[in-house]
Design an enzyme around this catalytic site. Structure first.
Site, PDB file in Angstrom:
ATOM      1  N   CYS A  67       0.813  -1.227   0.000  1.00 16.79           N
ATOM      2  CA  CYS A  67       0.000   0.000   0.000  1.00 16.79           C
ATOM      3  C   CYS A  67       0.844   1.274   0.000  1.00 16.79           C
ATOM      4  CB  CYS A  67      -0.944  -0.014   1.189  1.00 16.79           C
ATOM      5  SG  CYS A  67      -0.133  -0.452   2.735  1.00 16.79           S
ATOM      6  N   HIS A 101      -3.235   6.343   4.551  1.00 18.90           N
ATOM      7  CA  HIS A 101      -1.810   6.608   4.790  1.00 18.90           C
ATOM      8  C   HIS A 101      -1.433   7.978   4.212  1.00 18.90           C
ATOM      9  CE1 HIS A 101      -1.469   2.497   5.871  1.00 18.90           C
ATOM     10  NE2 HIS A 101      -0.710   2.031   4.895  1.00 18.90           N
TER      11      HIS A 101
END
Ligand code: A2P
Length: 334
Positions: free
Chosen positions: A129, A243
Protein backbone atom coordinates in the site's frame (compact mmCIF):
# COMPACT_ATOMS: atom_id res chain seq x y z
CA UNK A 1 -16.48 -13.98 -23.71
CA UNK A 2 -18.64 -15.15 -20.84
CA UNK A 3 -18.60 -13.22 -17.58
CA UNK A 4 -16.04 -14.35 -14.98
CA UNK A 5 -16.84 -16.08 -11.71
CA UNK A 6 -15.02 -14.28 -8.92
CA UNK A 7 -14.00 -15.42 -5.44
CA UNK A 8 -12.72 -13.30 -2.55
CA UNK A 9 -10.48 -15.06 -0.05
CA UNK A 10 -10.48 -13.04 3.18
CA UNK A 11 -13.89 -11.54 2.38
CA UNK A 12 -14.64 -10.70 6.02
CA UNK A 13 -11.40 -8.73 6.57
CA UNK A 14 -10.77 -5.00 6.32
CA UNK A 15 -9.67 -5.27 2.67
CA UNK A 16 -12.19 -8.03 1.84
CA UNK A 17 -15.13 -5.80 2.73
CA UNK A 18 -13.73 -3.09 0.45
CA UNK A 19 -13.17 -5.61 -2.35
CA UNK A 20 -16.88 -6.42 -2.24
CA UNK A 21 -17.75 -2.73 -2.25
CA UNK A 22 -15.36 -1.95 -5.15
CA UNK A 23 -16.84 -4.75 -7.29
CA UNK A 24 -20.26 -3.33 -6.53
CA UNK A 25 -19.47 0.34 -7.08
CA UNK A 26 -17.48 -0.23 -10.27
CA UNK A 27 -20.21 -2.44 -11.69
CA UNK A 28 -17.68 -5.18 -12.21
CA UNK A 29 -19.15 -7.60 -14.75
CA UNK A 30 -19.31 -11.00 -13.10
CA UNK A 31 -21.31 -14.22 -13.30
CA UNK A 32 -21.06 -15.14 -9.62
CA UNK A 33 -19.28 -14.08 -6.44
CA UNK A 34 -18.00 -16.52 -3.85
CA UNK A 35 -17.01 -15.22 -0.41
CA UNK A 36 -14.35 -17.18 1.46
CA UNK A 37 -12.88 -16.76 4.94
CA UNK A 38 -11.80 -18.90 7.88
CA UNK A 39 -14.04 -21.54 9.47
CA UNK A 40 -14.86 -18.91 12.11
CA UNK A 41 -16.87 -16.92 9.54
CA UNK A 42 -18.43 -19.79 7.59
CA UNK A 43 -22.22 -19.39 7.50
CA UNK A 44 -22.15 -15.66 8.10
CA UNK A 45 -23.86 -13.63 5.34
CA UNK A 46 -22.64 -10.53 3.53
CA UNK A 47 -24.55 -8.35 1.07
CA UNK A 48 -23.53 -7.89 -2.56
CA UNK A 49 -25.75 -5.98 -5.00
CA UNK A 50 -28.67 -6.32 -2.61
CA UNK A 51 -28.30 -10.09 -2.27
CA UNK A 52 -27.15 -12.05 0.75
CA UNK A 53 -24.16 -14.29 0.07
CA UNK A 54 -23.16 -16.94 2.61
CA UNK A 55 -19.47 -16.94 3.50
CA UNK A 56 -17.83 -20.32 2.94
CA UNK A 57 -14.75 -21.77 4.59
CA UNK A 58 -11.68 -21.41 2.38
CA UNK A 59 -10.42 -24.85 1.33
CA UNK A 60 -8.40 -26.38 -1.51
CA UNK A 61 -11.71 -27.13 -3.27
CA UNK A 62 -13.00 -23.55 -3.14
CA UNK A 63 -11.80 -22.61 -6.62
CA UNK A 64 -13.62 -25.05 -8.89
CA UNK A 65 -15.42 -22.95 -11.53
CA UNK A 66 -13.70 -19.74 -10.35
CA UNK A 67 -11.99 -17.51 -12.94
CA UNK A 68 -10.55 -14.76 -10.75
CA UNK A 69 -9.60 -15.19 -7.07
CA UNK A 70 -8.94 -12.00 -5.13
CA UNK A 71 -6.82 -12.85 -2.08
CA UNK A 72 -6.52 -10.78 1.05
CA UNK A 73 -6.13 -13.19 3.93
CA UNK A 74 -2.39 -12.78 4.60
CA UNK A 75 0.77 -14.09 2.97
CA UNK A 76 0.75 -17.58 4.47
CA UNK A 77 -2.80 -18.21 3.23
CA UNK A 78 -1.87 -16.96 -0.26
CA UNK A 79 1.11 -19.31 -0.35
CA UNK A 80 -0.96 -22.22 0.95
CA UNK A 81 -3.70 -21.90 -1.68
CA UNK A 82 -1.82 -20.56 -4.73
CA UNK A 83 -1.39 -24.03 -6.24
CA UNK A 84 -5.09 -24.86 -5.76
CA UNK A 85 -6.09 -21.61 -7.48
CA UNK A 86 -3.79 -22.12 -10.45
CA UNK A 87 -4.66 -25.82 -10.79
CA UNK A 88 -8.34 -24.86 -10.92
CA UNK A 89 -7.51 -22.63 -13.90
CA UNK A 90 -8.23 -19.42 -12.03
CA UNK A 91 -6.04 -16.32 -11.82
CA UNK A 92 -5.03 -15.19 -8.35
CA UNK A 93 -4.81 -11.46 -7.68
CA UNK A 94 -2.90 -11.42 -4.44
CA UNK A 95 -2.84 -8.57 -1.96
CA UNK A 96 -0.14 -10.09 0.22
CA UNK A 97 3.62 -9.78 -0.16
CA UNK A 98 4.01 -13.54 -0.77
CA UNK A 99 4.77 -13.38 -4.50
CA UNK A 100 5.53 -9.73 -5.21
CA UNK A 101 9.23 -10.09 -5.89
CA UNK A 102 8.88 -13.40 -7.78
CA UNK A 103 10.22 -12.89 -11.33
CA UNK A 104 7.32 -14.90 -12.74
CA UNK A 105 4.69 -12.77 -11.03
CA UNK A 106 3.71 -9.36 -12.44
CA UNK A 107 3.48 -6.59 -9.82
CA UNK A 108 0.91 -4.20 -11.16
CA UNK A 109 -0.40 -0.70 -10.63
CA UNK A 110 -2.82 -0.26 -13.54
CA UNK A 111 -1.96 3.45 -13.95
CA UNK A 112 1.73 2.48 -14.36
CA UNK A 113 2.33 -0.95 -15.88
CA UNK A 114 -1.01 -2.43 -17.03
CA UNK A 115 0.71 -4.37 -19.83
CA UNK A 116 2.57 -6.49 -17.24
CA UNK A 117 -0.72 -8.29 -16.51
CA UNK A 118 -0.37 -10.20 -19.79
CA UNK A 119 2.76 -11.96 -18.55
CA UNK A 120 1.02 -13.68 -15.66
CA UNK A 121 1.28 -17.43 -15.15
CA UNK A 122 -1.70 -17.66 -12.84
CA UNK A 123 -0.67 -15.14 -10.17
CA UNK A 124 -0.63 -11.34 -10.23
CA UNK A 125 0.57 -9.41 -7.20
CA UNK A 126 -0.92 -6.24 -5.82
CA UNK A 127 1.87 -3.98 -4.51
CA UNK A 128 2.36 -2.83 -0.94
CA UNK A 129 0.00 0.00 0.00
CA UNK A 130 2.75 2.51 0.81
CA UNK A 131 4.41 1.79 -2.52
CA UNK A 132 1.16 2.31 -4.45
CA UNK A 133 0.36 5.57 -2.65
CA UNK A 134 3.87 6.97 -3.20
CA UNK A 135 4.53 5.99 -6.78
CA UNK A 136 1.17 6.29 -8.55
CA UNK A 137 1.56 10.10 -8.57
CA UNK A 138 5.28 9.87 -9.37
CA UNK A 139 4.97 7.77 -12.53
CA UNK A 140 3.87 10.58 -14.92
CA UNK A 141 6.73 12.71 -13.58
CA UNK A 142 9.18 9.82 -14.08
CA UNK A 143 8.06 9.57 -17.70
CA UNK A 144 8.77 13.25 -18.37
CA UNK A 145 11.90 13.72 -16.26
CA UNK A 146 13.38 10.49 -14.95
CA UNK A 147 13.30 10.18 -11.17
CA UNK A 148 16.72 9.17 -9.91
CA UNK A 149 16.07 9.18 -6.17
CA UNK A 150 13.11 8.99 -3.78
CA UNK A 151 13.12 9.52 -0.03
CA UNK A 152 9.82 8.64 1.63
CA UNK A 153 8.60 9.08 5.20
CA UNK A 154 5.27 7.45 5.84
CA UNK A 155 2.44 8.13 8.29
CA UNK A 156 0.57 4.83 8.14
CA UNK A 157 -2.92 4.04 9.34
CA UNK A 158 -4.10 1.10 11.43
CA UNK A 159 -5.98 -0.48 8.51
CA UNK A 160 -2.75 -1.83 7.02
CA UNK A 161 -2.58 -4.22 9.96
CA UNK A 162 -6.16 -5.40 9.39
CA UNK A 163 -9.58 -4.97 10.96
CA UNK A 164 -8.38 -6.11 14.39
CA UNK A 165 -5.76 -3.32 14.47
CA UNK A 166 -8.42 -0.73 13.61
CA UNK A 167 -10.52 -2.02 16.50
CA UNK A 168 -7.49 -1.92 18.76
CA UNK A 169 -6.90 1.75 17.90
CA UNK A 170 -10.52 2.59 18.71
CA UNK A 171 -10.60 0.51 21.86
CA UNK A 172 -7.19 1.78 23.05
CA UNK A 173 -8.29 5.39 22.49
CA UNK A 174 -11.51 4.84 24.43
CA UNK A 175 -9.58 3.20 27.30
CA UNK A 176 -7.02 6.05 27.35
CA UNK A 177 -9.74 8.70 27.55
CA UNK A 178 -11.54 6.80 30.30
CA UNK A 179 -8.29 6.29 32.24
CA UNK A 180 -8.53 2.49 31.94
CA UNK A 181 -5.61 0.08 31.61
CA UNK A 182 -5.31 -1.26 28.04
CA UNK A 183 -2.84 -3.86 26.81
CA UNK A 184 -2.44 -3.99 23.02
CA UNK A 185 -2.56 -7.47 21.50
CA UNK A 186 -2.46 -6.82 17.72
CA UNK A 187 0.16 -4.07 17.48
CA UNK A 188 3.30 -4.07 19.60
CA UNK A 189 2.92 -0.67 21.28
CA UNK A 190 0.22 1.59 22.72
CA UNK A 191 -1.40 3.23 19.70
CA UNK A 192 -3.71 5.92 21.09
CA UNK A 193 -2.01 9.35 21.22
CA UNK A 194 1.24 7.70 20.15
CA UNK A 195 3.12 6.67 17.01
CA UNK A 196 5.79 4.07 16.45
CA UNK A 197 8.17 2.65 13.87
CA UNK A 198 6.27 0.28 11.53
CA UNK A 199 5.59 -3.09 13.13
CA UNK A 200 7.16 -5.12 10.27
CA UNK A 201 10.28 -7.08 11.28
CA UNK A 202 13.69 -5.39 10.99
CA UNK A 203 16.20 -6.73 8.49
CA UNK A 204 19.40 -7.08 10.55
CA UNK A 205 21.60 -6.54 7.49
CA UNK A 206 20.27 -3.05 6.71
CA UNK A 207 18.41 -1.92 9.83
CA UNK A 208 15.39 -1.21 7.62
CA UNK A 209 12.05 -2.82 8.41
CA UNK A 210 10.32 -5.02 5.83
CA UNK A 211 7.76 -2.34 4.96
CA UNK A 212 10.58 0.06 4.07
CA UNK A 213 12.38 -2.56 1.99
CA UNK A 214 9.14 -3.33 0.13
CA UNK A 215 9.01 0.30 -0.95
CA UNK A 216 12.63 0.12 -2.14
CA UNK A 217 12.29 -3.13 -4.11
CA UNK A 218 8.75 -2.80 -5.43
CA UNK A 219 9.35 0.70 -6.83
CA UNK A 220 12.22 -0.65 -8.96
CA UNK A 221 10.15 -3.58 -10.21
CA UNK A 222 7.00 -1.59 -11.04
CA UNK A 223 8.89 1.26 -12.72
CA UNK A 224 11.06 -1.30 -14.54
CA UNK A 225 14.01 0.81 -13.41
CA UNK A 226 16.62 -0.92 -11.28
CA UNK A 227 18.62 2.31 -11.04
CA UNK A 228 16.12 4.35 -9.06
CA UNK A 229 17.47 4.92 -5.53
CA UNK A 230 14.88 4.69 -2.75
CA UNK A 231 15.06 5.05 1.03
CA UNK A 232 12.06 4.99 3.34
CA UNK A 233 11.12 5.47 6.98
CA UNK A 234 7.78 3.83 7.76
CA UNK A 235 5.81 4.84 10.81
CA UNK A 236 2.38 3.91 12.17
CA UNK A 237 0.24 6.83 13.25
CA UNK A 238 -3.09 6.65 15.09
CA UNK A 239 -5.26 7.11 12.00
CA UNK A 240 -7.85 4.53 10.99
CA UNK A 241 -7.57 3.98 7.24
CA UNK A 242 -5.58 6.40 5.05
CA UNK A 243 -1.81 6.61 4.79
CA UNK A 244 0.11 9.85 4.28
CA UNK A 245 3.66 10.14 2.98
CA UNK A 246 6.22 12.93 2.77
CA UNK A 247 8.20 12.42 -0.43
CA UNK A 248 11.45 14.04 -1.53
CA UNK A 249 12.09 13.35 -5.18
CA UNK A 250 15.19 13.96 -7.27
CA UNK A 251 14.93 14.06 -11.07
CA UNK A 252 17.52 13.78 -13.79
CA UNK A 253 17.00 17.38 -14.94
CA UNK A 254 15.78 20.54 -13.18
CA UNK A 255 12.05 20.63 -12.46
CA UNK A 256 9.90 23.41 -10.99
CA UNK A 257 7.01 23.03 -8.53
CA UNK A 258 4.74 24.51 -11.23
CA UNK A 259 5.76 21.75 -13.65
CA UNK A 260 5.13 19.09 -10.99
CA UNK A 261 1.70 20.56 -10.27
CA UNK A 262 0.87 20.70 -13.97
CA UNK A 263 1.84 17.04 -14.49
CA UNK A 264 -0.09 15.90 -11.40
CA UNK A 265 -3.19 17.84 -12.43
CA UNK A 266 -3.80 15.33 -15.23
CA UNK A 267 -2.25 12.24 -13.61
CA UNK A 268 -4.68 9.29 -13.56
CA UNK A 269 -5.78 8.29 -10.06
CA UNK A 270 -4.44 11.51 -8.54
CA UNK A 271 -6.12 14.69 -7.29
CA UNK A 272 -4.11 17.79 -6.48
CA UNK A 273 -5.01 19.25 -3.07
CA UNK A 274 -2.64 22.17 -2.69
CA UNK A 275 -4.05 25.40 -1.33
CA UNK A 276 -1.42 27.49 0.50
CA UNK A 277 -3.87 30.34 1.10
CA UNK A 278 -6.05 28.06 3.26
CA UNK A 279 -3.14 25.89 4.42
CA UNK A 280 -5.20 23.03 2.95
CA UNK A 281 -3.27 19.97 1.90
CA UNK A 282 -3.80 16.19 1.72
CA UNK A 283 -5.23 14.74 4.92
CA UNK A 284 -6.25 11.18 5.81
CA UNK A 285 -9.73 12.36 6.68
CA UNK A 286 -10.21 13.60 3.10
CA UNK A 287 -8.49 10.61 1.49
CA UNK A 288 -10.61 8.05 3.39
CA UNK A 289 -13.22 6.48 1.13
CA UNK A 290 -11.68 8.08 -1.98
CA UNK A 291 -10.19 6.15 -4.88
CA UNK A 292 -7.83 8.99 -5.83
CA UNK A 293 -4.52 9.70 -4.16
CA UNK A 294 -4.40 13.28 -2.90
CA UNK A 295 -1.16 15.16 -3.67
CA UNK A 296 -0.04 18.55 -2.41
CA UNK A 297 2.59 20.61 -0.58
CA UNK A 298 4.36 20.71 -3.92
CA UNK A 299 7.52 22.72 -3.44
CA UNK A 300 11.20 22.85 -4.34
CA UNK A 301 13.60 20.87 -2.20
CA UNK A 302 15.62 23.72 -0.71
CA UNK A 303 18.41 21.30 0.22
CA UNK A 304 19.20 20.68 -3.46
CA UNK A 305 20.53 23.85 -5.14
CA UNK A 306 20.66 22.09 -8.54
CA UNK A 307 16.87 22.54 -8.90
CA UNK A 308 16.36 18.86 -9.71
CA UNK A 309 14.49 17.97 -6.53
CA UNK A 310 11.05 18.66 -5.14
CA UNK A 311 8.94 17.76 -2.11
CA UNK A 312 5.42 16.41 -2.08
CA UNK A 313 2.90 15.23 0.50
CA UNK A 314 0.39 12.53 -0.44
CA UNK A 315 -2.58 10.85 1.23
CA UNK A 316 -4.31 7.72 -0.03
CA UNK A 317 -6.93 5.33 1.28
CA UNK A 318 -4.88 2.29 2.26
CA UNK A 319 -7.89 -0.01 1.94
CA UNK A 320 -8.91 1.32 -1.50
CA UNK A 321 -6.11 2.39 -3.87
CA UNK A 322 -3.61 0.87 -1.43
CA UNK A 323 -5.33 -2.53 -1.63
CA UNK A 324 -8.88 -3.36 -2.77
CA UNK A 325 -9.34 -0.82 -5.55
CA UNK A 326 -5.96 -1.59 -7.13
CA UNK A 327 -6.79 -5.32 -7.02
CA UNK A 328 -10.19 -4.79 -8.67
CA UNK A 329 -8.55 -2.58 -11.33
CA UNK A 330 -6.17 -5.49 -12.03
CA UNK A 331 -9.16 -7.83 -12.30
CA UNK A 332 -10.72 -5.38 -14.76
CA UNK A 333 -7.60 -5.61 -16.91
CA UNK A 334 -7.99 -9.41 -16.90
P1 A2P B 1 -12.02 -14.44 9.42
O1 A2P B 1 -12.79 -13.14 9.48
O2 A2P B 1 -12.92 -15.62 9.30
O3 A2P B 1 -10.98 -14.55 10.47
P2 A2P B 1 -7.84 -8.68 8.25
O4 A2P B 1 -6.73 -8.37 7.27
O5 A2P B 1 -8.80 -7.57 8.40
O6 A2P B 1 -7.28 -9.16 9.55
O7 A2P B 1 -8.67 -9.90 7.61
C1 A2P B 1 -8.11 -11.15 7.35
C2 A2P B 1 -9.04 -11.98 6.49
O8 A2P B 1 -8.41 -13.25 6.27
C3 A2P B 1 -10.37 -12.29 7.15
O9 A2P B 1 -11.37 -12.39 6.17
C4 A2P B 1 -10.11 -13.64 7.79
O10 A2P B 1 -11.27 -14.42 7.99
C5 A2P B 1 -9.27 -14.28 6.73
N1 A2P B 1 -8.49 -15.39 7.27
C6 A2P B 1 -7.62 -15.35 8.30
N2 A2P B 1 -7.11 -16.59 8.56
C7 A2P B 1 -7.67 -17.42 7.65
C8 A2P B 1 -7.58 -18.82 7.38
N3 A2P B 1 -6.77 -19.62 8.08
N4 A2P B 1 -8.32 -19.32 6.36
C9 A2P B 1 -9.12 -18.54 5.65
N5 A2P B 1 -9.27 -17.21 5.84
C10 A2P B 1 -8.56 -16.65 6.83
Amino acid sequence: MSLPSVAIAGATGAVGVELIRCLEERDFPLKSLKLLASARSAGKTMTFRGEEITVEELTEDSFRGVDIALFSAGGSISKKYARAVVDAGAVMVDNSSAFRMDDNVPLVIPEINPEAVKQHRGIIANPNCSTIIAITPLWPIHQKNRITRLIASTYQAASGAGAAAMEELEEGTRAYLEGREFTPSVLPHPYAFNLFSHNAPIDPATGYNEEELKMVKETKKIFGDAAIRVAATCVRVPVLRAHCEALTVECERPITPAEVKEILSTAPGVRVVDDPARNYYPMPIDASGQGDILAGRIRADLSDPSGRSFCLFVAGDQLLKGAALNAVQIAELL
